[in-house]
Write a protein that holds these residues in place. Structure first.
Motif, PDB file in Angstrom:
ATOM      1  N   GLY A  90       4.614   0.827   4.586  1.00 38.26           N
ATOM      2  CA  GLY A  90       3.297   0.864   3.965  1.00 38.26           C
ATOM      3  C   GLY A  90       2.215   0.418   4.930  1.00 38.26           C
ATOM      4  N   ARG A  91       0.986   0.864   4.682  1.00 36.22           N
ATOM      5  CA  ARG A  91      -0.134   0.502   5.544  1.00 36.22           C
ATOM      6  C   ARG A  91      -0.641  -0.907   5.271  1.00 36.22           C
ATOM      7  NH1 ARG A  91      -2.378   4.729   8.231  1.00 36.22           N
ATOM      8  NH2 ARG A  91      -4.400   3.690   8.348  1.00 36.22           N
ATOM      9  N   CYS A 141       8.738  -2.403   1.990  1.00 35.09           N
ATOM     10  CA  CYS A 141       7.334  -2.117   2.244  1.00 35.09           C
ATOM     11  C   CYS A 141       6.922  -1.964   3.700  1.00 35.09           C
ATOM     12  CB  CYS A 141       6.473  -3.240   1.644  1.00 35.09           C
ATOM     13  SG  CYS A 141       7.014  -3.828   0.030  1.00 35.09           S
ATOM     14  N   GLU A 153       2.582   6.573   9.710  1.00 29.39           N
ATOM     15  CA  GLU A 153       3.387   7.613  10.338  1.00 29.39           C
ATOM     16  C   GLU A 153       4.179   7.046  11.521  1.00 29.39           C
ATOM     17  OE1 GLU A 153       0.872  10.818  11.405  1.00 29.39           O
ATOM     18  OE2 GLU A 153       0.248  11.269   9.343  1.00 29.39           O
ATOM     19  N   ASN A 208       0.861  -1.183   0.000  1.00 30.62           N
ATOM     20  CA  ASN A 208       0.000   0.000   0.000  1.00 30.62           C
ATOM     21  C   ASN A 208       0.897   1.233   0.000  1.00 30.62           C
ATOM     22  OD1 ASN A 208      -1.787   2.120   0.665  1.00 30.62           O
ATOM     23  ND2 ASN A 208      -3.131   0.720   1.768  1.00 30.62           N
ATOM     24  N   ARG A 209       0.670   2.142  -0.953  1.00 31.87           N
ATOM     25  CA  ARG A 209       1.531   3.318  -1.072  1.00 31.87           C
ATOM     26  C   ARG A 209       1.319   4.328   0.052  1.00 31.87           C
ATOM     27  NH1 ARG A 209       4.234   3.410  -5.827  1.00 31.87           N
ATOM     28  NH2 ARG A 209       3.523   1.990  -7.462  1.00 31.87           N
ATOM     29  N   LYS A 210       0.226   4.206   0.773  1.00 33.12           N
ATOM     30  CA  LYS A 210       0.024   5.067   1.939  1.00 33.12           C
ATOM     31  C   LYS A 210       0.895   4.565   3.081  1.00 33.12           C
ATOM     32  CE  LYS A 210      -4.753   6.305   0.804  1.00 33.12           C
ATOM     33  NZ  LYS A 210      -6.162   6.324   1.295  1.00 33.12           N
ATOM     34  N   VAL A 211       1.671   5.445   3.670  1.00 33.96           N
ATOM     35  CA  VAL A 211       2.632   5.039   4.693  1.00 33.96           C
ATOM     36  C   VAL A 211       2.045   5.204   6.089  1.00 33.96           C
ATOM     37  CG1 VAL A 211       4.576   5.643   3.219  1.00 33.96           C
ATOM     38  CG2 VAL A 211       3.666   7.331   4.810  1.00 33.96           C
TER      39      VAL A 211
END
Length: 367
Positions: free
Chosen positions: A228-229, A225, A153, A148-151
């Motif tokens: 990634g989420r 990765c 935090e 998933n490209r959303k990381v």
């Protein structure tokens, strides 16, 4: 009309831009399953014994998937023997397993045509066949990492904890007989959502090979990765995935039916995009070709009409002069004016000089 169409300099660039936009749209379809690994080492011929054995084996595995989430078999005799194996992920029901393997058996034939060694991964299962025996052998060639490209935090500081947790999960799947080569786990981290993970191996592997396969999968994910989420590692011998939701918890029958329905809709949309991507460029090319043909035909027709008008003019002029001479009966038919070359007329009139102009008649200037 044809000239007005093609004289617009923006028309062709806009059509080309439209074409490439369609191509780019199609490329987005490959971000979704199925994923494939097709070996280029050898091919089989159409309608060969190998192809017949492969089709028989694919049909058999699909029918068997309704009662077993993992299975391997072979069909035929050397050198046309085919070995095959499927694995449905352990958290799905048998009904969805059968639907997934049925789709995979069709996709693998389309995505890897005439290949003797191929693997395809669907959303809920994976399928492999080969002309060489691979059952019981560890193979992590062709591993595919997805994430998933959303990381997440502030996740970098938790990488060591995630590594340790995932390694323990790998050992649990490999060495705990009660797990049957599949284990799940969750990890709650401070200031982060709970992470849910699953590791699963094909049951033909030894415990040592299962652990090795999952450890390699974790290293592959760790190198790209972990921030990634969500991520997953597709291997020919195992499968590893983590998400921020409990993806492996058994859904209800209605939910699984909805999942199958959504998966089918996704496949239908991908097929539609493929058809559009094939047809639209052909239509655009045909439109451009037809436009060019019409344009040049109209230019040719215009030139032909002009030639006819000139010829008609000279014929009328000759007819009129011939009639006058006949009525006056002052000259013979041999003296009736004949058609002259344009170059001779230009020379006689000094290139239609105004000084040689005698007057203006119904047919134009007279020199």
């Amino acid at each position: 009309m044809g000239h007005n169409f093609l004289s617009d300099a923006k028309t062709i660039p806009m059509l080309l831009l439209f074409y490439f936009s369609i191509v780019n749209l199609l490329n987005l379809a490959y971000a979704d399953p199925p994923y494939r690994f097709c070996s280029n080492k050898s091919l089989y011929a159409a309608h060969s014994p190998f192809e017949n054995n492969l089709q028989t084996l694919m049909s058999y595995l699909a029918s068997n998937a309704s009662v077993s989430k993992q299975y391997h078999a072979y069909a035929g005799n050397d050198p046309d023997r085919v070995y095959a194996q499927y694995m449905c992920y352990n958290y799905i029901i048998n009904e969805n397993c059968r639907a997934c393997i049925d789709a995979a058996s069709r996709d693998i034939m389309q995505l890897c045509p005439n290949k003797r060694d191929a693997t395809v991964w669907e959303e809920l299962c994976q399928l492999r066949f080969s002309n060489k025996i691979f059952i019981g052998k560890l193979d992590f060639s062709g591993n595919i990492s997805l994430y998933n490209r959303k990381v997440m935090e502030n996740s970098v500081q938790f990488v060591p904890v995630l590594n340790e947790n995932f390694c323990n999960l790998s050992k649990k799947a490999a060495f705990d007989p009660a797990q049957n080569m599949c284990a799940t786990g969750k990890l709650a981290l401070p200031d982060l959502d709970t992470i849910y993970a699953l590791g699963q191996c094909t049951t033909d592997l030894s415990s040592h090979d299962c652990n090795t396969c999952l450890q390699v999968a974790i290293q592959n994910i760790s190198s790209c990765c972990f921030i990634g989420r969500g991520a997953r590692l597709l291997s020919q011998s195992c499968y590893f995935s983590y998400e921020l939701y409990a993806f492996y918890e058994s859904p209800s029958v209605s939910e699984t039916s909805a999942t199958v329905s959504e998966t089918q809709k996704g496949k239908e949309w991908m097929i539609l995009k493929t058809v559009l991507g094939t047809c639209i460029p052909i239509v655009v090319l045909a439109f451009l070709t037809a436009s060019c043909i019409i344009y040049f035909r109209r230019i040719r027709r215009k030139e032909t009409d002009e030639e006819k008008n000139h010829l008609s003019f000279f014929q009328e002029l000759r007819k009129s002069r011939g009639s006058t001479f006949a009525e006056g009966n002052k000259v013979s038919s041999d003296e009736v004016p004949r058609m002259m070359e344009l170059s001779a007329i230009r020379a006689a009139t000094d290139n239609f000089s105004v000084s040689n102009k005698l007057g203006q008649g119904g047919f134009g200037p007279v020199y």
